[in-house]
Design an enzyme around this catalytic site. Sequence first.
Site, PDB file in Angstrom:
ATOM      1  N   ASP A   1       0.825  -1.216   0.000  1.00  0.00           N
ATOM      2  CA  ASP A   1       0.000   0.000   0.000  1.00  0.00           C
ATOM      3  C   ASP A   1       0.859   1.266   0.000  1.00  0.00           C
ATOM      4  O   ASP A   1       1.987   1.263   0.499  1.00  0.00           O
ATOM      5  CB  ASP A   1      -0.922  -0.020   1.235  1.00  0.00           C
TER       6      ASP A   1
ATOM      7  N   ASN B   1     -10.989  -2.509  -5.327  1.00  0.00           N
ATOM      8  CA  ASN B   1     -10.212  -1.590  -6.171  1.00  0.00           C
ATOM      9  C   ASN B   1     -10.861  -1.354  -7.545  1.00  0.00           C
ATOM     10  O   ASN B   1     -10.540  -0.377  -8.227  1.00  0.00           O
ATOM     11  CB  ASN B   1      -8.769  -2.077  -6.357  1.00  0.00           C
TER      12      ASN B   1
END
Length: 249
Positions: A21, A69
């Site tokens: 991330d 996502n």
Amino acid sequence: MSLKDKIDIKNLPQHIAIIMDGNGRWAKMRGKHRVFGHEQGVISVRETAEAAAEIGVKFLTLYAFSTENWKRPATEVEALMKLLVQTIHQETKTLTDNDIRLKAIGDLDSLDENCRKELIEAMNTTASNKRMDLVLALSYSGRWELTETFKALANKVRSGILNPDDITQEVISNNLNTAGMPEPELLIRTSGECRISNFLIWQSAYTELYFTSKLWPDFRKEDLYEAIIDYQQRERRFGKVSEQIKSCR
Ligand code: IPE
Ligand code: IPE
Ligand code: MG
């Protein structure tokens, strides 16, 4: 003594999972588009996979794209898919040179045709490699995986192959995308966020969590070593008391 030398090879996690991330923030800090961060993140993937294989980790699972996502702006999703195809294509030879087998978990049918084709080709090419499994979590989420697993089990019950009384934790594990893989002993998340974000939710019930503020494009071999050393200093009790753990050693 280097960080790498401080790792106790006898107490190595067999399976490390990583939530990669912070790509977007990394790029933004440099006044660049988010996609630039994803591109730089590929270097971290290469470094981390190489480091893990070198020290003897057997499974490295990387969270590359979650089912959630898909909700990102279409341009970013498209760029990520393009990058994925490009990276898999470019890296297949390196994977083979390093005896690494590529695998994938997630809703692979939801990937576009080109991406799925490239992925399947790379998985086939590397299928007999033995040093380490590099598992990409693509269009993956723990809840999606569990839902699919429960559906598959329900279908087995309906067709009479499975008795509901025979559904054990082991049966559930064996019907997940990760069937045959050990549960991750260590889960790393970069970028300072302290959450699981729907990653291996069943498999990480007893996983040691390691959060670092490093953004993924800055993550290097040394960062992986640091996480492993931190993991090796912990006592994993699995509900027991400390004395019971020590007497087993
Ligand atoms: C991780 O980086 C990569 C993916 C989720 C595909 P992000 O894109 O989430 O970067 P941040 O968290 O916005 O900085
Ligand atoms: C988790 O990161 C998914 C991947 C790294 C692929 P996100 O950036 O999507 O997670 P949230 O939205 O911050 O929880
Ligand atoms: Mg993020």
